[in-house]
Enzyme design. Sequence first.
Site, PDB file in Angstrom:
ATOM      1  CG  ASN A 194     -15.036   4.463 -16.529  1.00 40.55           C
ATOM      2  OD1 ASN A 194     -15.940   3.682 -16.218  1.00 40.55           O
ATOM      3  ND2 ASN A 194     -14.688   4.648 -17.787  1.00 40.55           N
ATOM      4  CD  GLN A 249      -4.299   7.855  -4.009  1.00 42.88           C
ATOM      5  OE1 GLN A 249      -3.228   7.366  -3.684  1.00 42.88           O
ATOM      6  NE2 GLN A 249      -5.253   7.133  -4.554  1.00 42.88           N
ATOM      7  CG  HIS A 289      -4.781   7.220  -8.851  1.00 43.32           C
ATOM      8  ND1 HIS A 289      -4.581   6.095  -9.612  1.00 43.32           N
ATOM      9  CD2 HIS A 289      -4.133   6.992  -7.679  1.00 43.32           C
ATOM     10  CE1 HIS A 289      -3.833   5.229  -8.936  1.00 43.32           C
ATOM     11  NE2 HIS A 289      -3.555   5.754  -7.771  1.00 43.32           N
ATOM     12  CD  GLU A 292      -8.011   3.920  -2.167  1.00 46.80           C
ATOM     13  OE1 GLU A 292      -7.856   2.963  -2.949  1.00 46.80           O
ATOM     14  OE2 GLU A 292      -8.129   5.097  -2.569  1.00 46.80           O
ATOM     15  CG  HIS A 293      -4.097   4.829  -0.027  1.00 47.44           C
ATOM     16  ND1 HIS A 293      -4.890   5.254  -1.086  1.00 47.44           N
ATOM     17  CD2 HIS A 293      -3.626   3.606  -0.364  1.00 47.44           C
ATOM     18  CE1 HIS A 293      -4.892   4.316  -2.017  1.00 47.44           C
ATOM     19  NE2 HIS A 293      -4.154   3.304  -1.609  1.00 47.44           N
ATOM     20  CG  ASP A 309      -0.810   2.631  -4.948  1.00 47.59           C
ATOM     21  OD1 ASP A 309      -1.701   2.141  -4.235  1.00 47.59           O
ATOM     22  OD2 ASP A 309      -0.895   3.756  -5.466  1.00 47.59           O
ATOM     23  CG  HIS A 336     -36.360 -26.895  13.492  1.00 44.93           C
ATOM     24  ND1 HIS A 336     -37.340 -26.537  12.596  1.00 44.93           N
ATOM     25  CD2 HIS A 336     -35.216 -26.284  13.081  1.00 44.93           C
ATOM     26  CE1 HIS A 336     -36.831 -25.741  11.682  1.00 44.93           C
ATOM     27  NE2 HIS A 336     -35.532 -25.562  11.944  1.00 44.93           N
TER      28      HIS A 336
END
Length: 426
Positions: free
Chosen positions: A209, A255, A258, A322-323, A356, A415
């Site tokens: 969360n 979705q 959720h 996201e999807h 998923d 170097h």
Amino acid sequence: MKVYTNPEKTAWNGILKRPAMDSASLEARVKEVLDAVRTEGDAAVARYTEMFDGVQLAASRVSPAEMAAAEARLDESLKAAIRQAAANIRAFHEKQLQPVEMVETMPGIRCWRKSVGIEKVGLYIPGGTAPLFSTLLMLGIPAKLAGCKEIILCSPPDKTGSLHPAILFAASVVGVTQVFKVGGVQAIGALAYGTGTIPKVYKIFGPGNQYVTCAKQLVQKDGLAIDMPAGPSEVAVLADAFANPAFIAADLLSQAEHGVDSQVLLVTTDAGMVGKVQLALEEQLEKLPRKGIAEKALQNSTIIVVEETETAMEILNAYAPEHLILQTEDADSLAGKVVNAGSVFIGAYSPESVGDYASGTNHTLPTNGYATAYSGVSVDSFVKKITFQQLSAEGLRNISETVVNMATAEGLDAHANAVRVRTRLR
């Protein structure tokens, strides 16, 4: 859902803007918990577990007996489903393992890169209204394949002081090293700083969360690695006149359920699809146990109607979901035009829920527009790539003038000298 028809391009940013999360107001409270865990360890973890989860625990670590009891309680059909999903996820992620490839860049100079598993990783799995044991499969399996030596799981206990048996069974399936009944900000703090009981890890994975998200962001400022920036879950659907409105509604609701801060987006080239989808949403919502959550998420969600598929794809790539579900007649060809998305689902029979759970791809994906630059979790997320090189005397001679000239030009004489003393160059 809000509906926009042929919006001007100048309005896209405003239309596609995600609901803002005021993390600044959370930081003080979250930091207080993190600081207490860092200084007090297990005592602070126990105190906050009682405060936030309403349970006093005799021990936070899950015992072997608890693991065995959870497996015995779990329905056989669910155990079979978890095993099947794990097998598919493992099969997909195994192909991400790459053999070491030696490259001879010049005669006598060999270079190679090797993947080494992060030794200690922490997995956070929410309990709450939805115990996400599927996420444990998505994180634990690539961690194991990567060769992580310690995989530490934290998940919040219920009011009886237990974890959901499916979480414990999934932990056994993927090979988690230790499991702790600790959730929320105190779990992130324990994994980040270590306590007498919970080991400090080097990288933390998993959703949560707004408090957990804020905690992950704060421990990242302290130098601890996390999987990726996180925000509420989201899905975008592209539909044309050939799409099935019932399928679209089901995907949007899968979705939306959720959380109230989830966001769904429908972009369609068929104006008639709007009413059909809205009707299907109403019908399907009535049957959902999480109706109230889904309804609130839909209030913050959007339908955009455009005339051209090219415009639709431009909008979706700007949104970087996201999807992304492509429910169009030419879904296969449109998939090749996707440049910003966490995971793409091609055609009417590729629902996001399959990804998923069990198709094999990983569902831990970038949200909040981060798909423009971030990938989803993979085996690579759990490894470090270490480069190696080995030069023979001949190899060093072959490249010595190049290195000396470049180092001298940069004013870094030491170097250059590291090469000169080995080759006797002036």
